[in-house]
Design a protein around this motif. Structure first.
Motif, PDB file in Angstrom:
ATOM      1  N   TYR A 126      -4.473   9.325   3.944  1.00 25.64           N
ATOM      2  CA  TYR A 126      -5.103   8.625   2.736  1.00 25.64           C
ATOM      3  C   TYR A 126      -4.200   7.727   2.185  1.00 25.64           C
ATOM      4  O   TYR A 126      -2.916   7.684   2.283  1.00 25.64           O
ATOM      5  N   TRP A 127      -4.857   6.462   1.608  1.00 23.68           N
ATOM      6  CA  TRP A 127      -4.225   5.371   1.368  1.00 23.68           C
ATOM      7  C   TRP A 127      -4.959   4.961  -0.060  1.00 23.68           C
ATOM      8  O   TRP A 127      -5.951   5.096  -0.455  1.00 23.68           O
ATOM      9  N   TYR A 163      -1.244   7.659   8.442  1.00 22.60           N
ATOM     10  CA  TYR A 163      -1.459   8.374   7.284  1.00 22.60           C
ATOM     11  C   TYR A 163      -2.879   8.835   7.019  1.00 22.60           C
ATOM     12  O   TYR A 163      -3.768   7.853   7.365  1.00 22.60           O
ATOM     13  N   TYR A 187       0.619  -1.242   0.105  1.00 21.34           N
ATOM     14  CA  TYR A 187      -0.015  -0.087   0.112  1.00 21.34           C
ATOM     15  C   TYR A 187       0.931   1.196  -0.014  1.00 21.34           C
ATOM     16  O   TYR A 187       1.974   1.412   0.684  1.00 21.34           O
ATOM     17  N   ALA A 214       0.531   5.443   0.693  1.00 20.20           N
ATOM     18  CA  ALA A 214      -0.167   6.169   1.549  1.00 20.20           C
ATOM     19  C   ALA A 214       0.369   7.742   1.725  1.00 20.20           C
ATOM     20  O   ALA A 214       1.775   8.009   1.419  1.00 20.20           O
ATOM     21  N   ARG A 249       0.193  11.884   3.443  1.00 20.35           N
ATOM     22  CA  ARG A 249      -0.129  12.519   4.497  1.00 20.35           C
ATOM     23  C   ARG A 249       0.168  14.097   4.215  1.00 20.35           C
ATOM     24  O   ARG A 249       1.030  14.356   3.585  1.00 20.35           O
TER      25      ARG A 249
END
Length: 122
Positions: free
Chosen positions: A111-112, A109, A94, A96, A98
């Motif tokens: 948003y992923w 964070y 993933y 992510a 910030r």
């Protein structure tokens, strides 16, 4: 901010892959971007991070020396180059990002991305 991760796949042990994470939306707010992974039956772990406005990078011990994080601000994309892959690197990876100024090694964070599967065969 929206993130789109790509580049996962099946690779033999010892091989390499480069993951990409393309950001869209309010990208001017990005402070940094990180890569994480979650293997089968394991907790999510931090791998690497990079700040967006400079050249600072951070690595977990498991990634140090084999993985390299980089970014292309013009393309709003971060990359994770993975070399010397091992079967234990099999996981969903993933990215992510910030917007808050905080430690990039902290996994809180904002948003992923959706994750991309990396499978390393022995």
């Amino acid at each position: 901010v929206q993130l789109q991760a790509s580049g996962g796949g099946l690779v033999q042990a010892g091989g390499s892959l480069r993951l990409s994470c393309a950001a869209s939306g309010r990208t001017l707010l990005i402070y940094g971007m990180g890569w994480f992974r979650q293997g089968p039956g394991k907790e999510r772990e931090f791998l690497a991070a990079i700040n967006w406005g400079g050249d600072k990078t951070y690595y977990a011990d498991s990634a140090q020396g084999r993985f390299t994080i980089s970014r292309d601000n013009a393309k709003k994309t971060a990359y994770l180059q993975m070399n010397g892959l091992k079967p234990e690197d099999t996981a969903v990876y993933y990215c992510a990002t910030r917007t808050v100024v905080a430690a990039l090694t902290d996994e809180r964070y904002e948003y992923w991305g959706q994750g991309t599967l990396v499978t390393v065969s022995s």
